[in-house]
Design a protein around this motif. Structure first.
Motif, short mmCIF file in Angstrom:
data_model
loop_
_atom_site.label_atom_id
_atom_site.label_comp_id
_atom_site.label_asym_id
_atom_site.label_seq_id
_atom_site.Cartn_x
_atom_site.Cartn_y
_atom_site.Cartn_z
N GLY A 14 0.82 -1.22 0.00
CA GLY A 14 0.00 0.00 0.00
C GLY A 14 0.84 1.26 0.00
O GLY A 14 0.60 2.19 0.77
N ARG A 17 -0.07 5.86 -1.47
CA ARG A 17 -0.50 7.11 -0.82
C ARG A 17 -0.45 6.93 0.71
O ARG A 17 -0.20 5.83 1.22
CB ARG A 17 -1.91 7.52 -1.26
CG ARG A 17 -3.00 6.56 -0.85
CD ARG A 17 -4.39 7.13 -1.07
NE ARG A 17 -5.36 6.20 -0.53
CZ ARG A 17 -5.95 5.24 -1.24
NH1 ARG A 17 -5.69 5.13 -2.53
NH2 ARG A 17 -6.79 4.40 -0.68
N GLY A 20 1.75 4.46 3.87
CA GLY A 20 2.63 3.58 3.10
C GLY A 20 3.57 4.38 2.20
O GLY A 20 4.76 4.08 2.10
N ALA A 38 -0.39 -1.62 -4.82
CA ALA A 38 -1.70 -1.01 -4.50
C ALA A 38 -2.61 -1.52 -5.60
O ALA A 38 -2.14 -2.14 -6.57
CB ALA A 38 -1.62 0.50 -4.51
N ARG A 39 -3.92 -1.26 -5.48
CA ARG A 39 -4.81 -1.67 -6.57
C ARG A 39 -4.76 -0.67 -7.72
O ARG A 39 -4.70 -1.04 -8.88
CB ARG A 39 -6.26 -1.78 -6.06
CG ARG A 39 -6.51 -2.94 -5.16
CD ARG A 39 -7.81 -2.78 -4.43
NE ARG A 39 -7.84 -1.52 -3.68
CZ ARG A 39 -8.82 -1.11 -2.92
NH1 ARG A 39 -9.90 -1.83 -2.80
NH2 ARG A 39 -8.74 0.03 -2.27
N GLY A 40 -4.79 0.61 -7.38
CA GLY A 40 -4.91 1.65 -8.41
C GLY A 40 -3.61 1.88 -9.16
O GLY A 40 -2.60 2.29 -8.57
N PHE A 63 -2.29 -4.73 -7.94
CA PHE A 63 -3.13 -5.92 -7.77
C PHE A 63 -3.90 -5.77 -6.46
O PHE A 63 -3.60 -4.87 -5.66
CB PHE A 63 -2.30 -7.22 -7.77
CG PHE A 63 -1.53 -7.44 -6.51
CD1 PHE A 63 -0.30 -6.84 -6.32
CD2 PHE A 63 -2.04 -8.22 -5.48
CE1 PHE A 63 0.40 -7.02 -5.14
CE2 PHE A 63 -1.34 -8.41 -4.30
CZ PHE A 63 -0.12 -7.79 -4.14
N ASP A 64 -4.86 -6.65 -6.25
CA ASP A 64 -5.67 -6.61 -5.03
C ASP A 64 -5.16 -7.67 -4.05
O ASP A 64 -5.07 -8.86 -4.43
CB ASP A 64 -7.15 -6.87 -5.40
CG ASP A 64 -8.09 -6.59 -4.25
OD1 ASP A 64 -7.75 -6.93 -3.09
OD2 ASP A 64 -9.18 -6.05 -4.50
N ASN A 91 1.09 -2.89 5.53
CA ASN A 91 0.38 -1.62 5.79
C ASN A 91 -1.03 -1.56 5.21
O ASN A 91 -1.85 -0.78 5.68
CB ASN A 91 1.24 -0.49 5.21
CG ASN A 91 0.50 0.82 5.07
OD1 ASN A 91 0.20 1.47 6.05
ND2 ASN A 91 0.20 1.20 3.83
N THR A 94 -8.26 -0.94 3.89
CA THR A 94 -9.10 -0.44 2.81
C THR A 94 -10.23 0.41 3.37
O THR A 94 -10.67 0.20 4.50
CB THR A 94 -9.63 -1.63 1.98
OG1 THR A 94 -10.01 -1.18 0.72
CG2 THR A 94 -10.76 -2.36 2.64
N ALA A 138 -1.43 -1.27 12.51
CA ALA A 138 -2.76 -1.58 13.07
C ALA A 138 -3.49 -0.26 13.30
O ALA A 138 -3.49 0.61 12.42
CB ALA A 138 -2.60 -2.41 14.34
N SER A 139 -4.07 -0.06 14.48
CA SER A 139 -4.84 1.18 14.73
C SER A 139 -5.21 1.26 16.20
O SER A 139 -5.43 0.23 16.85
CB SER A 139 -6.12 1.16 13.89
OG SER A 139 -6.94 2.25 14.27
N TYR A 154 -13.64 -2.98 12.09
CA TYR A 154 -12.27 -2.48 11.87
C TYR A 154 -11.43 -2.64 13.14
O TYR A 154 -10.34 -3.22 13.11
CB TYR A 154 -12.35 -1.01 11.43
CG TYR A 154 -11.02 -0.33 11.20
CD1 TYR A 154 -10.21 -0.66 10.12
CD2 TYR A 154 -10.59 0.68 12.06
CE1 TYR A 154 -9.00 0.00 9.91
CE2 TYR A 154 -9.39 1.35 11.85
CZ TYR A 154 -8.61 1.01 10.77
OH TYR A 154 -7.41 1.66 10.57
N LYS A 158 -8.35 -5.29 13.72
CA LYS A 158 -7.01 -4.74 13.99
C LYS A 158 -6.48 -5.27 15.33
O LYS A 158 -5.28 -5.47 15.50
CB LYS A 158 -7.05 -3.21 14.01
CG LYS A 158 -7.22 -2.56 12.64
CD LYS A 158 -5.95 -2.63 11.80
CE LYS A 158 -5.99 -1.64 10.64
NZ LYS A 158 -4.80 -1.73 9.78
N PRO A 186 -6.00 8.95 14.40
CA PRO A 186 -6.49 9.52 13.15
C PRO A 186 -5.40 10.32 12.43
O PRO A 186 -4.75 11.17 13.02
CB PRO A 186 -7.63 10.44 13.60
CG PRO A 186 -8.03 9.92 14.93
CD PRO A 186 -6.79 9.37 15.57
N HIS A 189 -4.57 12.84 5.34
CA HIS A 189 -3.77 13.06 4.13
C HIS A 189 -4.71 13.11 2.93
O HIS A 189 -5.84 12.61 3.00
CB HIS A 189 -2.71 11.98 3.95
CG HIS A 189 -3.28 10.60 3.84
ND1 HIS A 189 -3.72 10.06 2.66
CD2 HIS A 189 -3.52 9.65 4.79
CE1 HIS A 189 -4.19 8.84 2.88
NE2 HIS A 189 -4.09 8.57 4.15
#
Ligand SMILES: NC(=O)c1ccc[n+]([C@@H]2O[C@H](COP(=O)([O-])OP(=O)(O)OC[C@H]3O[C@@H](n4cnc5c(N)ncnc54)[C@H](OP(=O)(O)O)[C@@H]3O)[C@@H](O)[C@H]2O)c1
Length: 255
Positions: A14, A17, A20, A38-40, A63-64, A91, A94, A138-139, A154, A158, A186, A189
Protein backbone atom coordinates in the motif's frame (compact mmCIF):
# COMPACT_ATOMS: atom_id res chain seq x y z
CA UNK A 1 21.61 9.12 13.83
CA UNK A 2 22.55 7.00 10.83
CA UNK A 3 19.90 4.28 10.69
CA UNK A 4 22.22 1.88 8.84
CA UNK A 5 19.54 0.93 6.32
CA UNK A 6 21.49 1.53 3.13
CA UNK A 7 21.02 -1.32 0.66
CA UNK A 8 18.47 -3.14 2.87
CA UNK A 9 15.73 -4.83 0.87
CA UNK A 10 12.22 -3.81 1.81
CA UNK A 11 8.59 -4.50 0.96
CA UNK A 12 5.93 -1.96 1.90
CA UNK A 13 2.36 -2.82 0.96
CA UNK A 14 0.00 0.00 0.00
CA UNK A 15 2.78 2.45 -0.92
CA UNK A 16 0.84 4.60 -3.37
CA UNK A 17 -0.50 7.11 -0.82
CA UNK A 18 -0.83 8.00 2.84
CA UNK A 19 1.26 6.24 5.48
CA UNK A 20 2.63 3.58 3.10
CA UNK A 21 3.87 6.22 0.70
CA UNK A 22 5.52 8.21 3.49
CA UNK A 23 7.30 5.01 4.62
CA UNK A 24 8.46 4.39 1.02
CA UNK A 25 9.85 7.93 0.88
CA UNK A 26 11.70 7.56 4.18
CA UNK A 27 13.15 4.22 3.07
CA UNK A 28 14.24 5.67 -0.26
CA UNK A 29 15.97 8.51 1.60
CA UNK A 30 17.88 5.72 3.41
CA UNK A 31 18.88 4.24 0.03
CA UNK A 32 16.97 1.00 0.43
CA UNK A 33 15.91 -1.36 -2.37
CA UNK A 34 12.11 -1.41 -2.42
CA UNK A 35 8.96 -3.03 -3.75
CA UNK A 36 5.38 -1.94 -3.21
CA UNK A 37 1.84 -2.46 -4.47
CA UNK A 38 -1.70 -1.01 -4.50
CA UNK A 39 -4.81 -1.67 -6.57
CA UNK A 40 -4.91 1.65 -8.41
CA UNK A 41 -2.40 1.73 -11.27
CA UNK A 42 -2.59 5.49 -11.86
CA UNK A 43 -1.67 6.41 -8.26
CA UNK A 44 1.06 3.75 -8.21
CA UNK A 45 2.52 5.05 -11.48
CA UNK A 46 2.36 8.63 -10.23
CA UNK A 47 4.22 7.64 -7.05
CA UNK A 48 6.76 5.56 -9.01
CA UNK A 49 7.40 8.58 -11.20
CA UNK A 50 8.39 10.67 -8.19
CA UNK A 51 10.76 7.88 -7.10
CA UNK A 52 12.47 7.51 -10.49
CA UNK A 53 15.69 9.22 -9.36
CA UNK A 54 16.19 6.84 -6.39
CA UNK A 55 19.48 4.92 -6.11
CA UNK A 56 17.75 1.58 -6.79
CA UNK A 57 14.71 1.20 -9.10
CA UNK A 58 11.48 0.55 -7.18
CA UNK A 59 9.37 -2.47 -8.14
CA UNK A 60 5.65 -1.59 -8.33
CA UNK A 61 2.72 -3.59 -9.61
CA UNK A 62 -1.04 -3.08 -9.17
CA UNK A 63 -3.13 -5.92 -7.77
CA UNK A 64 -5.67 -6.61 -5.03
CA UNK A 65 -4.30 -8.24 -1.85
CA UNK A 66 -7.47 -10.35 -1.58
CA UNK A 67 -6.47 -12.13 -4.81
CA UNK A 68 -4.24 -14.96 -3.54
CA UNK A 69 -2.63 -15.94 -6.82
CA UNK A 70 -1.93 -12.32 -7.79
CA UNK A 71 -0.40 -11.78 -4.32
CA UNK A 72 1.91 -14.78 -4.69
CA UNK A 73 2.94 -13.77 -8.20
CA UNK A 74 3.69 -10.18 -7.10
CA UNK A 75 5.66 -11.38 -4.09
CA UNK A 76 7.77 -13.71 -6.23
CA UNK A 77 8.56 -10.91 -8.67
CA UNK A 78 9.30 -8.51 -5.82
CA UNK A 79 11.80 -10.94 -4.26
CA UNK A 80 13.46 -11.53 -7.63
CA UNK A 81 13.75 -7.77 -8.09
CA UNK A 82 15.15 -7.19 -4.59
CA UNK A 83 17.33 -10.31 -4.36
CA UNK A 84 16.06 -11.13 -0.85
CA UNK A 85 14.20 -9.43 1.99
CA UNK A 86 15.19 -7.64 5.21
CA UNK A 87 12.33 -5.31 6.04
CA UNK A 88 8.59 -5.89 5.75
CA UNK A 89 5.99 -3.18 6.42
CA UNK A 90 2.54 -4.70 6.12
CA UNK A 91 0.38 -1.62 5.79
CA UNK A 92 -2.62 -2.22 3.48
CA UNK A 93 -6.08 -1.54 4.77
CA UNK A 94 -9.10 -0.44 2.81
CA UNK A 95 -11.87 2.14 2.96
CA UNK A 96 -14.84 -0.16 3.53
CA UNK A 97 -17.87 0.18 1.28
CA UNK A 98 -19.59 -3.17 1.86
CA UNK A 99 -22.56 -3.64 4.18
CA UNK A 100 -23.59 -6.12 6.90
CA UNK A 101 -21.75 -9.40 7.27
CA UNK A 102 -19.78 -8.73 4.08
CA UNK A 103 -18.04 -5.86 5.88
CA UNK A 104 -16.73 -8.36 8.43
CA UNK A 105 -15.66 -10.80 5.71
CA UNK A 106 -13.82 -8.11 3.81
CA UNK A 107 -12.14 -6.72 6.93
CA UNK A 108 -11.12 -10.25 7.90
CA UNK A 109 -9.46 -10.71 4.49
CA UNK A 110 -7.88 -7.27 4.11
CA UNK A 111 -6.98 -6.41 7.72
CA UNK A 112 -5.98 -9.85 8.98
CA UNK A 113 -5.61 -12.75 6.54
CA UNK A 114 -3.58 -10.96 3.89
CA UNK A 115 -1.07 -9.78 6.55
CA UNK A 116 -0.69 -13.40 7.67
CA UNK A 117 -0.38 -14.59 4.08
CA UNK A 118 2.33 -12.01 3.38
CA UNK A 119 4.18 -12.97 6.56
CA UNK A 120 4.15 -16.66 5.58
CA UNK A 121 5.54 -15.78 2.15
CA UNK A 122 8.20 -13.51 3.66
CA UNK A 123 9.49 -15.71 6.50
CA UNK A 124 11.86 -17.95 4.47
CA UNK A 125 13.60 -14.82 3.16
CA UNK A 126 13.61 -12.93 6.48
CA UNK A 127 15.24 -15.95 8.12
CA UNK A 128 18.23 -15.46 5.78
CA UNK A 129 18.55 -11.72 6.56
CA UNK A 130 21.15 -10.23 8.89
CA UNK A 131 18.70 -7.51 9.96
CA UNK A 132 15.15 -8.83 9.64
CA UNK A 133 12.13 -6.83 10.77
CA UNK A 134 8.36 -6.86 10.36
CA UNK A 135 6.11 -3.91 11.20
CA UNK A 136 2.34 -4.31 10.99
CA UNK A 137 0.26 -1.15 10.78
CA UNK A 138 -2.76 -1.58 13.07
CA UNK A 139 -4.84 1.18 14.73
CA UNK A 140 -5.87 2.64 18.06
CA UNK A 141 -9.38 1.60 16.96
CA UNK A 142 -8.43 -1.75 18.58
CA UNK A 143 -8.79 -0.18 22.02
CA UNK A 144 -11.29 2.65 21.41
CA UNK A 145 -14.87 1.77 22.32
CA UNK A 146 -16.46 5.12 21.59
CA UNK A 147 -15.52 5.60 17.96
CA UNK A 148 -17.87 5.37 15.00
CA UNK A 149 -20.23 2.32 14.79
CA UNK A 150 -18.89 1.67 11.29
CA UNK A 151 -15.55 0.88 12.92
CA UNK A 152 -16.94 -2.06 14.90
CA UNK A 153 -15.31 -4.65 12.66
CA UNK A 154 -12.27 -2.48 11.87
CA UNK A 155 -11.20 -2.22 15.52
CA UNK A 156 -11.91 -5.86 16.29
CA UNK A 157 -9.90 -7.14 13.34
CA UNK A 158 -7.01 -4.74 13.99
CA UNK A 159 -6.98 -6.08 17.58
CA UNK A 160 -6.60 -9.60 16.18
CA UNK A 161 -3.72 -8.42 13.98
CA UNK A 162 -1.97 -6.87 16.98
CA UNK A 163 -2.39 -10.00 19.08
CA UNK A 164 -1.07 -12.15 16.21
CA UNK A 165 1.98 -9.88 15.88
CA UNK A 166 2.82 -10.02 19.60
CA UNK A 167 2.71 -13.83 19.59
CA UNK A 168 4.77 -13.95 16.40
CA UNK A 169 7.45 -11.73 17.97
CA UNK A 170 8.04 -14.35 20.63
CA UNK A 171 8.13 -17.23 18.15
CA UNK A 172 10.51 -15.51 15.74
CA UNK A 173 13.05 -14.20 18.25
CA UNK A 174 15.06 -17.42 17.76
CA UNK A 175 15.64 -16.30 14.14
CA UNK A 176 16.51 -12.75 15.23
CA UNK A 177 13.39 -11.53 13.41
CA UNK A 178 11.83 -8.54 15.17
CA UNK A 179 8.06 -8.03 14.96
CA UNK A 180 6.41 -4.79 16.01
CA UNK A 181 3.09 -3.02 15.56
CA UNK A 182 2.49 0.67 14.99
CA UNK A 183 -1.02 1.81 15.91
CA UNK A 184 -1.81 5.23 14.47
CA UNK A 185 -4.52 7.51 15.72
CA UNK A 186 -6.49 9.52 13.15
CA UNK A 187 -4.15 10.58 10.33
CA UNK A 188 -5.13 13.06 7.66
CA UNK A 189 -3.77 13.06 4.13
CA UNK A 190 -5.06 13.94 0.68
CA UNK A 191 -7.82 11.57 -0.49
CA UNK A 192 -7.63 9.56 2.74
CA UNK A 193 -10.56 8.78 5.07
CA UNK A 194 -10.10 11.87 7.28
CA UNK A 195 -9.63 14.18 4.33
CA UNK A 196 -13.08 13.10 3.14
CA UNK A 197 -14.54 13.46 6.66
CA UNK A 198 -13.07 16.95 7.02
CA UNK A 199 -15.24 18.07 4.11
CA UNK A 200 -18.30 15.88 4.73
CA UNK A 201 -18.55 16.10 8.55
CA UNK A 202 -16.37 18.98 9.79
CA UNK A 203 -17.90 18.92 13.29
CA UNK A 204 -17.06 15.26 13.76
CA UNK A 205 -13.58 15.87 12.34
CA UNK A 206 -12.99 18.68 14.87
CA UNK A 207 -14.31 16.52 17.69
CA UNK A 208 -11.85 13.78 16.78
CA UNK A 209 -9.03 16.33 16.60
CA UNK A 210 -9.94 17.58 20.07
CA UNK A 211 -9.35 14.09 21.52
CA UNK A 212 -5.63 14.49 20.83
CA UNK A 213 -3.40 16.36 23.28
CA UNK A 214 -2.37 18.53 20.32
CA UNK A 215 -5.95 19.24 19.15
CA UNK A 216 -5.14 18.01 15.65
CA UNK A 217 -4.86 14.87 13.54
CA UNK A 218 -1.49 13.39 12.68
CA UNK A 219 0.28 13.29 9.32
CA UNK A 220 1.54 10.21 7.40
CA UNK A 221 5.12 11.37 7.99
CA UNK A 222 4.55 11.35 11.76
CA UNK A 223 3.65 7.66 11.52
CA UNK A 224 6.28 6.80 8.91
CA UNK A 225 9.13 8.12 11.07
CA UNK A 226 8.65 5.67 13.96
CA UNK A 227 7.97 2.86 11.46
CA UNK A 228 11.31 3.66 9.84
CA UNK A 229 13.16 3.58 13.16
CA UNK A 230 11.48 0.32 14.22
CA UNK A 231 12.42 -1.23 10.86
CA UNK A 232 16.05 -0.21 11.22
CA UNK A 233 18.91 -2.16 12.83
CA UNK A 234 19.04 0.67 15.39
CA UNK A 235 15.90 -0.83 16.99
CA UNK A 236 17.69 -4.16 17.49
CA UNK A 237 16.30 -4.80 21.01
CA UNK A 238 12.73 -3.74 20.24
CA UNK A 239 10.34 -6.55 19.42
CA UNK A 240 6.81 -7.41 20.52
CA UNK A 241 5.96 -3.73 20.92
CA UNK A 242 2.73 -1.98 19.94
CA UNK A 243 3.62 1.68 19.52
CA UNK A 244 0.71 4.11 19.57
CA UNK A 245 1.26 7.14 17.35
CA UNK A 246 -1.85 9.08 18.26
CA UNK A 247 -0.94 12.37 19.98
CA UNK A 248 -2.30 10.89 23.23
CA UNK A 249 -5.77 10.31 21.78
CA UNK A 250 -6.11 7.09 23.80
CA UNK A 251 -6.53 8.20 27.40
CA UNK A 252 -4.93 5.32 29.26
CA UNK A 253 -1.52 4.86 30.83
CA UNK A 254 0.43 2.68 28.42
CA UNK A 255 2.41 0.59 30.94
N1 LIG B 1 -5.41 7.17 8.18
C1 LIG B 1 -5.77 6.92 9.43
O1 LIG B 1 -6.43 7.74 10.10
C2 LIG B 1 -5.36 5.65 10.09
C3 LIG B 1 -5.62 5.50 11.47
C4 LIG B 1 -5.27 4.30 12.08
C5 LIG B 1 -4.69 3.29 11.36
N2 LIG B 1 -4.46 3.47 10.03
C6 LIG B 1 -3.86 2.35 9.30
O2 LIG B 1 -2.70 2.79 8.60
C7 LIG B 1 -2.56 2.06 7.38
C8 LIG B 1 -2.48 3.01 6.21
O3 LIG B 1 -3.55 3.93 6.29
P1 LIG B 1 -3.73 5.10 5.21
O4 LIG B 1 -4.67 6.08 5.79
O5 LIG B 1 -2.41 5.53 4.70
O6 LIG B 1 -4.53 4.25 4.09
P2 LIG B 1 -4.97 4.67 2.62
O7 LIG B 1 -4.75 6.10 2.36
O8 LIG B 1 -6.34 4.12 2.43
O9 LIG B 1 -3.93 3.85 1.71
C9 LIG B 1 -3.95 2.46 1.71
C10 LIG B 1 -2.98 1.94 0.67
O10 LIG B 1 -3.27 0.55 0.48
C11 LIG B 1 -3.71 0.32 -0.87
N3 LIG B 1 -4.78 -0.68 -0.82
C12 LIG B 1 -5.99 -0.60 -0.21
N4 LIG B 1 -6.69 -1.70 -0.37
C13 LIG B 1 -5.91 -2.54 -1.12
C14 LIG B 1 -6.10 -3.85 -1.62
N5 LIG B 1 -7.24 -4.54 -1.40
N6 LIG B 1 -5.10 -4.41 -2.36
C15 LIG B 1 -3.94 -3.73 -2.59
N7 LIG B 1 -3.71 -2.47 -2.13
C16 LIG B 1 -4.69 -1.89 -1.39
C17 LIG B 1 -4.20 1.69 -1.34
O11 LIG B 1 -4.19 1.84 -2.75
P3 LIG B 1 -5.51 1.43 -3.63
O12 LIG B 1 -6.69 2.02 -2.94
O13 LIG B 1 -5.22 1.99 -4.98
O14 LIG B 1 -5.53 -0.06 -3.63
C18 LIG B 1 -3.15 2.59 -0.69
O15 LIG B 1 -1.93 2.52 -1.39
C19 LIG B 1 -3.77 1.12 7.32
O16 LIG B 1 -3.42 -0.14 7.82
C20 LIG B 1 -4.79 1.78 8.24
O17 LIG B 1 -5.71 0.88 8.81
C21 LIG B 1 -4.78 4.61 9.38
Amino acid sequence: MNLNMQGLKGIVTGGSRGIGRAVMENFLAEDMKLATCARGKAALDEAANTWSSSTYPVFTKPFDVTDNSAYEAWFKEAIEHLGGLDVLVSNVSTLESKEGIDRWKNRFEVDLMQHIKLTELALPYLKKSASPSIVFVASIASVMINNSPSELEYGAIKAALTSYAMKLANQLGQFNIRVNVVSPGPIVHKNGHWDLMKNKQPEFYNKVASLSAFNRLGSPEEVANPITFLSSPRASHITGTNLRVDGATVKTVNF
